[in-house]
Design an enzyme around this catalytic site. Sequence first.
Site, PDB file in Angstrom:
ATOM      1  N   PHE A  65      -1.908  -2.297  -1.590  1.00  0.00           N
ATOM      2  CA  PHE A  65      -3.071  -3.100  -2.633  1.00  0.00           C
ATOM      3  C   PHE A  65      -1.611  -4.740  -2.155  1.00  0.00           C
ATOM      4  CE2 PHE A  65      -0.691  -1.943  -5.603  1.00  0.00           C
ATOM      5  CZ  PHE A  65      -0.588  -3.448  -6.700  1.00  0.00           C
ATOM      6  N   SER A  75       1.586   4.773  -1.537  1.00  0.00           N
ATOM      7  CA  SER A  75       2.772   5.327  -3.096  1.00  0.00           C
ATOM      8  C   SER A  75       3.137   7.010  -1.722  1.00  0.00           C
ATOM      9  CB  SER A  75       2.356   5.792  -4.327  1.00  0.00           C
ATOM     10  OG  SER A  75       0.582   6.629  -3.905  1.00  0.00           O
ATOM     11  N   GLU A 120      -9.214  -1.008  -1.082  1.00  0.00           N
ATOM     12  CA  GLU A 120      -9.707  -1.656  -1.858  1.00  0.00           C
ATOM     13  C   GLU A 120     -10.203  -1.969  -2.921  1.00  0.00           C
ATOM     14  OE1 GLU A 120      -8.521   1.491  -2.020  1.00  0.00           O
ATOM     15  OE2 GLU A 120      -9.426   2.984  -2.966  1.00  0.00           O
ATOM     16  N   ARG A 121      -8.209  -2.877  -3.382  1.00  0.00           N
ATOM     17  CA  ARG A 121      -8.273  -3.900  -4.168  1.00  0.00           C
ATOM     18  C   ARG A 121      -7.979  -5.073  -4.382  1.00  0.00           C
ATOM     19  NH1 ARG A 121      -3.481  -0.183  -7.090  1.00  0.00           N
ATOM     20  NH2 ARG A 121      -3.452   1.674  -5.763  1.00  0.00           N
ATOM     21  N   CYS A 163       7.480  -3.485  -3.132  1.00  0.00           N
ATOM     22  CA  CYS A 163       8.148  -2.288  -2.467  1.00  0.00           C
ATOM     23  C   CYS A 163       9.154  -2.538  -2.270  1.00  0.00           C
ATOM     24  CB  CYS A 163       7.598  -1.247  -1.240  1.00  0.00           C
ATOM     25  SG  CYS A 163       7.727  -2.603   0.330  1.00  0.00           S
TER      26      CYS A 163
HETATM   27  P1  NAD Z   1      -1.629   3.957  -2.611  1.00  0.00           P
HETATM   28  O1  NAD Z   1      -1.121   5.181  -2.228  1.00  0.00           O
HETATM   29  O2  NAD Z   1      -2.762   4.209  -4.286  1.00  0.00           O
HETATM   30  O3  NAD Z   1      -3.221   3.397  -1.907  1.00  0.00           O
HETATM   31  C1  NAD Z   1      -2.244   2.984  -0.181  1.00  0.00           C
HETATM   32  C2  NAD Z   1      -3.603   3.324   0.521  1.00  0.00           C
HETATM   33  O4  NAD Z   1      -4.479   4.594   0.747  1.00  0.00           O
HETATM   34  C3  NAD Z   1      -5.358   2.565   0.134  1.00  0.00           C
HETATM   35  O5  NAD Z   1      -6.005   2.134   1.235  1.00  0.00           O
HETATM   36  C4  NAD Z   1      -5.864   3.816  -1.053  1.00  0.00           C
HETATM   37  O6  NAD Z   1      -7.444   3.478   0.015  1.00  0.00           O
HETATM   38  C5  NAD Z   1      -5.870   4.961   0.097  1.00  0.00           C
HETATM   39  N1  NAD Z   1      -5.739   6.107  -0.962  1.00  0.00           N
HETATM   40  C6  NAD Z   1      -5.682   5.535  -2.283  1.00  0.00           C
HETATM   41  N2  NAD Z   1      -5.660   7.355  -2.695  1.00  0.00           N
HETATM   42  C7  NAD Z   1      -5.786   8.307  -1.968  1.00  0.00           C
HETATM   43  C8  NAD Z   1      -6.333   9.654  -1.876  1.00  0.00           C
HETATM   44  N3  NAD Z   1      -5.935  10.307  -2.497  1.00  0.00           N
HETATM   45  N4  NAD Z   1      -6.238  10.196   0.113  1.00  0.00           N
HETATM   46  C9  NAD Z   1      -5.683   9.103   0.953  1.00  0.00           C
HETATM   47  N5  NAD Z   1      -6.098   7.739   0.538  1.00  0.00           N
HETATM   48  C10 NAD Z   1      -5.969   7.319  -0.647  1.00  0.00           C
HETATM   49  O7  NAD Z   1      -0.985   2.807  -3.014  1.00  0.00           O
HETATM   50  P2  NAD Z   1      -0.774   1.308  -3.483  1.00  0.00           P
HETATM   51  O8  NAD Z   1      -1.320   1.353  -5.061  1.00  0.00           O
HETATM   52  O9  NAD Z   1      -1.793   0.633  -2.730  1.00  0.00           O
HETATM   53  O10 NAD Z   1       0.265   0.265  -3.127  1.00  0.00           O
HETATM   54  C11 NAD Z   1       0.858   0.345  -3.996  1.00  0.00           C
HETATM   55  C12 NAD Z   1       2.392   1.408  -3.197  1.00  0.00           C
HETATM   56  O11 NAD Z   1       2.867   1.426  -1.616  1.00  0.00           O
HETATM   57  C13 NAD Z   1       3.513   1.467  -4.193  1.00  0.00           C
HETATM   58  O12 NAD Z   1       4.113   2.862  -3.521  1.00  0.00           O
HETATM   59  C14 NAD Z   1       4.930   0.606  -2.802  1.00  0.00           C
HETATM   60  O13 NAD Z   1       5.649   1.398  -3.340  1.00  0.00           O
HETATM   61  C15 NAD Z   1       4.200   1.093  -2.118  1.00  0.00           C
HETATM   62  N6  NAD Z   1       4.620   0.220  -0.785  1.00  0.00           N
HETATM   63  C16 NAD Z   1       5.559   0.834   0.084  1.00  0.00           C
HETATM   64  C17 NAD Z   1       5.878  -0.109   1.550  1.00  0.00           C
HETATM   65  C18 NAD Z   1       7.231   0.720   1.996  1.00  0.00           C
HETATM   66  O14 NAD Z   1       7.117   0.014   3.449  1.00  0.00           O
HETATM   67  N7  NAD Z   1       8.307   1.510   2.012  1.00  0.00           N
HETATM   68  C19 NAD Z   1       5.437  -1.283   1.275  1.00  0.00           C
HETATM   69  C20 NAD Z   1       4.152  -1.805   0.291  1.00  0.00           C
HETATM   70  C21 NAD Z   1       3.939  -1.125  -0.507  1.00  0.00           C
END
Ligand code: NAD
Length: 498
Positions: free
Chosen positions: A148, A225, A175-176, A280
């Site tokens: 998101f 994450s 989806e957020r 991140c």
């Molecule tokens: P998230 O892991 O909740 O979601 C990421 C994606 O995974 C979304 O598209 C979501 O729909 C999907 N998802 C959610 N739950 C799932 C499940 N149980 N199984 C499979 N897919 C699932 O992450 P977020 O809260 O949207 O974003 C924040 C996180 O992303 C933080 O941890 C941040 O550090 C990380 N991030 C990392 C980078 C990087 O390049 N390392 C960059 C941006 C964000």
Amino acid sequence: MRQVDHFMVDGTATPSARKHQIWNPSTGEVQAEVVLGDAALLDRAVATAKKVQPEWAATNPQKRARIMFRFKELIEENMQELAELLSSEHGKVIDDAKGDVQRGLEVIEYACGIPQVLKGEYTLGAGPGIDVYSSRQPLGIGAGITPFNFPAMIPMWMFGMAIAAGNAFILKPSERDPSVPVRLAELFVEAGAPEGLLQVVHGDKEMVDAILDHDDISAVSFVGSSDIAHYVYKRGVDNGKRVQAMGGAKNHGIVMPDADLDQVVNDLAGAAFGSAGERCMALPVVVPVGEDTADRLREKLLPAIDALRVGVSNDPDAHYGPVVTPEHKARVEQWITTAEQEGGEIVVDGRNFSLQGHEKGFFIGPTLIDNVTPDMESYKEEIFGPVLQIVRAKDFEEAVRLPSDHQYGNGVAIFTRNGHAAREFANRVNVGMVGINVPIPVPVAYHSFGGWKRSAFGDTNQYGTEGLKFWTKVKTVTQRWPDGGGDGSNAFVIPTMG
Ligand code: NAD
């Protein structure tokens, strides 16, 4: 209520589809809903992608680049609209939202150079009469699953490179805040891209699993994450796909005794609290070296934190806005409580923050926690909110060790006037992206982005030549053209101009 639909050639949502609420984090109200797709919908998207991809791959790179150029121009023309839409669903302030679009746009600019970066390798005379050449060919259909917190930049990191390299692309955004990814896909068609080359499907775990299990998707890029990144990596690789999966972070800012503390405080105000800490590459941990540095830094941080203005996302004077959802607000506040229970000193407390006139918004005040130690859970885990933790290091060696030993290894920064210390640090620290007097060292589009340890699974970075490698496979041709010889019946005839 506004409904955000999939962006596909063959597949508007079925009325029975599951839906997910989209908040306006500033008002605390639901402003729209997004339909969630399933495996059957993905099948339709893949069928379209399979139809359009071969012709796209056969389109010469210069023509592909022209569409990228036009896309870049359209994004620039629509910058304000994109930023407002992004800000209303995410909660980041308009300037940050523009930055989000801009950093993605820079990858599109890089992709405009695809004829140059796709040029292969050639060896004349690798053996007697033998020449060898290698070219990079597209994989076919690629997919991206994005978080998101950068709903414009991260999708563009992925589809900009994948599509320029000749692939079709299916994006599953968070989806957020799914509206900006859909808008980008619309603009891409307006730029001249064939319909179906870039499709957006919405969904949650069900759709992610369908992507990971689909036989016709060759590569998956994920950012989110760490636990989910690891899951995506394992499941995708088990299914024979190429997978890169970027995860969470806990970036440290090392402050040496000789650092310019006014500059450091200014940098920290943006890097720790900007975008409500939901980056991140944020700096949620500051490591002053020596007690004296720590005390001086803390004293200077207090008025800077006091001067931070928290506001609704379209307030032009606000430094940062609300966090993304009520669940995330509760989670961040719980981490502050945990830090307190673990013995951290809450110097500035952002819990129970309320913005006058917007009491239902998901706001958290800036929070400063001192005397945090490496054994604390609130230090080990990512908080992802406007919370800055101070971990006091006794010397340089400890300052190198802290980020190096942490489970995450995305980014790190060192603030110093000493070139030798900076060089030593950059060389030795066990982290993927390093800033020297640069608080948020996100590499420019012609380098590449990627963390180490639990911040990334898989071995290629996002964008730049690394991104190009991820979205292509190498074909190497070894060729020999004998002159026929013998009785002349097989002889090759060299055409003449006469
Ligand atoms: P998230 O892991 O909740 O979601 C990421 C994606 O995974 C979304 O598209 C979501 O729909 C999907 N998802 C959610 N739950 C799932 C499940 N149980 N199984 C499979 N897919 C699932 O992450 P977020 O809260 O949207 O974003 C924040 C996180 O992303 C933080 O941890 C941040 O550090 C990380 N991030 C990392 C980078 C990087 O390049 N390392 C960059 C941006 C964000």
